[in-house]
Design an enzyme around this catalytic site. Structure first.
Site, PDB file in Angstrom:
ATOM      1  N   CYS A   9      27.326  16.435  -8.089  1.00 21.43           N
ATOM      2  CA  CYS A   9      26.847  17.566  -8.898  1.00 21.43           C
ATOM      3  C   CYS A   9      25.325  17.598  -9.066  1.00 21.43           C
ATOM      4  O   CYS A   9      24.783  18.553  -9.607  1.00 21.43           O
ATOM      5  CB  CYS A   9      27.512  17.556 -10.269  1.00 21.43           C
ATOM      6  N   GLY A  51      -2.380  -1.458   1.742  1.00 22.64           N
ATOM      7  CA  GLY A  51      -1.151  -2.236   1.727  1.00 22.64           C
ATOM      8  C   GLY A  51       0.010  -1.629   2.474  1.00 22.64           C
ATOM      9  O   GLY A  51       1.159  -1.814   2.073  1.00 22.64           O
ATOM     10  N   CYS A  67      23.639  11.918  -9.068  1.00 24.83           N
ATOM     11  CA  CYS A  67      25.000  12.064  -8.556  1.00 24.83           C
ATOM     12  C   CYS A  67      24.950  12.879  -7.270  1.00 24.83           C
ATOM     13  O   CYS A  67      24.373  13.976  -7.246  1.00 24.83           O
ATOM     14  CB  CYS A  67      25.879  12.755  -9.589  1.00 24.83           C
ATOM     15  N   GLN A 121       4.298   5.007  -1.156  1.00 21.56           N
ATOM     16  CA  GLN A 121       5.596   4.827  -0.521  1.00 21.56           C
ATOM     17  C   GLN A 121       6.470   3.879  -1.339  1.00 21.56           C
ATOM     18  O   GLN A 121       7.624   3.648  -0.985  1.00 21.56           O
ATOM     19  CB  GLN A 121       5.394   4.258   0.887  1.00 21.56           C
ATOM     20  N   VAL A 170       8.497   2.416  -4.782  1.00 20.08           N
ATOM     21  CA  VAL A 170       9.382   3.000  -5.797  1.00 20.08           C
ATOM     22  C   VAL A 170       9.250   2.268  -7.121  1.00 20.08           C
ATOM     23  O   VAL A 170      10.077   2.432  -8.016  1.00 20.08           O
ATOM     24  CB  VAL A 170      10.852   2.978  -5.312  1.00 20.08           C
ATOM     25  N   HIS A 211       8.817   8.361  -2.100  1.00 20.14           N
ATOM     26  CA  HIS A 211      10.203   7.942  -1.865  1.00 20.14           C
ATOM     27  C   HIS A 211      11.014   7.839  -3.149  1.00 20.14           C
ATOM     28  O   HIS A 211      12.070   7.211  -3.167  1.00 20.14           O
ATOM     29  CB  HIS A 211      10.216   6.610  -1.112  1.00 20.14           C
ATOM     30  N   ASN A 270      -5.466  -3.719   4.705  1.00 21.41           N
ATOM     31  CA  ASN A 270      -4.105  -4.241   4.863  1.00 21.41           C
ATOM     32  C   ASN A 270      -4.171  -5.611   5.501  1.00 21.41           C
ATOM     33  O   ASN A 270      -5.039  -5.875   6.344  1.00 21.41           O
ATOM     34  CB  ASN A 270      -3.277  -3.309   5.750  1.00 21.41           C
TER      35      ASN A 270
END
Length: 300
Positions: free
Chosen positions: A141, A230, A138, A112, A114, A130, A256
Site C-alpha cells: 500500500c 569517500g 510497505c 550514496q 543511508v 539511496h 578517496n
C-alpha cells in the site's frame, strides 16, 4: 593537518597537491559534494570497497521480494544492525562539509549513504540518494513507518533475539549485521494491507526515485565543481553526476582511499582519508573568511 601531508597519485610537484592549491582550484565556485561509504568509516561504519574491506554481497531487490528465506535473514540481521547505525555519530569529515556549506563554496551534498550522518552533522541541503535506514515502507500500500516503530513490533514477535545475538558484532554499510542463525526469526507484515515491509532504501536492482534524481541533477547543474569524498564510484548511481559535471565543463575533485572509476576525469585526486582532508579544507575557508558563493537566484 600540514598541507604537505596530503598524498597525491600524480603531478606531485604541482601546487594543487597542497591543501592551499586544492582550495585555490575550488575557489568560491559553487561546489556540490558526492559522498560514499568512505566518509563514514571514521564513524564506525565500514565501507563496501575500501582497500581493507572484506568482500560484501548486498542483497538485491529481487532476492528480497522473491525469497522469504532471504527476507527473513535480512530482517533478522537488520534488527540488530540498524541500532548500530542509529547510534553512529558524525565525524570530522561530516562536520567539515556542514561548515563548508555555511562559510565556504559547498551548495549541497548528494550522498550514496543511508546513515543520515550528514543531516546529523548539520548539513542543510542533503539528498539521500539511496534513502535512509530510519524508515520502512510497505510494498503493498506504500505506507511508511519509522524503523523504531518496526523494531518495537519485531521485538514483540522475537522476544530476547537482540540480546542473544549481539556478540562480536560486525555491521555492513546498509545496517546488515553479521548474525549466523536467523532461522527462527519471525517477520511482521503491514497491518493495513498485509504487504511486506521493506527498508526505504534503494537496493541493487532498484532505481532511484525520479523526483529525487531530478533534485540531484538540479543541484549538479547549478554547480561548477563536484567534490567526491569517500566513493570508489563503482556504481553508476553516483558516477553519473561526475560524468555530467565533466561534460558541462566543470571541475572534478576526488578524495578517496584507493582508485575510483572516474579518476581519468579528475582535475585533482587525493589518495587520502576524508576526515583530515575535509577538516583541513574547512579550516582554510574559516581562516580566509570566505563567503558562500553567489547563486543565480534573482539575477537578470
Amino acid at each position: 593537518m600540514p598541507a604537505t601531508a596530503l598524498r597525491h597519485d600524480h603531478h606531485s610537484d604541482s601546487r594543487a597537491d597542497t591543501l592551499e592549491g586544492l582550495a585555490e582550484l575550488i575557489g568560491d565556485r559553487p561546489t556540490v559534494v558526492l559522498t560514499g561509504a568512505g566518509i563514514s568509516t571514521d564513524s564506525g561504519i565500514p565501507d563496501y570497497r575500501g582497500p581493507d574491506s572484506p568482500p560484501r554481497n548486498p542483497m538485491t531487490y529481487q532476492q528480497f521480494v522473491g525469497d522469504p528465506v532471504f527476507r527473513q535473514r535480512y530482517w533478522a540481521r537488520n534488527h540488530i544492525g540498524w541500532r548500530h547505525m542509529d547510534a553512529a555519530r558524525p565525524n570530522a569529515g561530516h562536520r567539515a562539509l556542514a561548515e563548508l556549506e555555511r562559510c565556504g563554496p559547498v551548495t549541497g551534498v548528494i550522498t550514496q549513504n543511508v546513515d543520515l550522518l550528514h543531516t546529523k552533522a548539520g548539513s542543510r541541503r542533503v539528498i539521500d540518494l539511496h534513502g535512509s535506514y530510519a524508515q520502512v515502507r510497505c510494498l503493498g500500500c506504500g505506507s511508511r513507518i519509522s524503523r523504531m516503530n518496526l523494531a518495537e513490533q519485531l521485538e514483540r514477535a522475537n522476544p530476547g533475539f537482540t540480546a542473544a545475538s549481539v556478540t562480536g558484532l560486525e555491521v555492513a554499510p546498509d545496517a546488515d549485521a553479521v548474525v549466523e542463525d536467523t532461522s527462527g526469526f519471525r517477520m511482521v507484515d503491514c497491518p493495513g494491507c498485509g504487504g511486506m515491509w521493506k527498508p526505504d532504501i534503494v537496493y541493487f536492482g532498484e532505481s532511484v526515485p525520479p523526483e529525487r534524481l531530478a533534485e540531484a541533477y538540479e543541484l549538479v547543474d547549478s554547480a561548477e565543481v563536484i567534490l567526491v569524498a569517500g566513493s570508489s564510484l563503482t556504481v553508476l548511481s553516483g558516477r553519473r553526476f561526475v560524468h555530467r559535471i565533466a561534460r558541462n565543463g566543470g571541475t572534478v575533485v576526488i578524495v578517496n582511499r584507493g582508485a575510483t572509476r572516474s579518476d581519468g576525469l579528475a582535475a585533482r585526486r587525493l589518495d587520502a582519508g576524508c576526515s583530515p582532508v575535509l577538516a583541513a579544507l574547512a579550516r582554510h575557508y574559516r581562516v580566509r573568511g570566505a563567503r558562500p558563493p553567489a547563486t543565480n537566484a534573482g539575477s537578470a
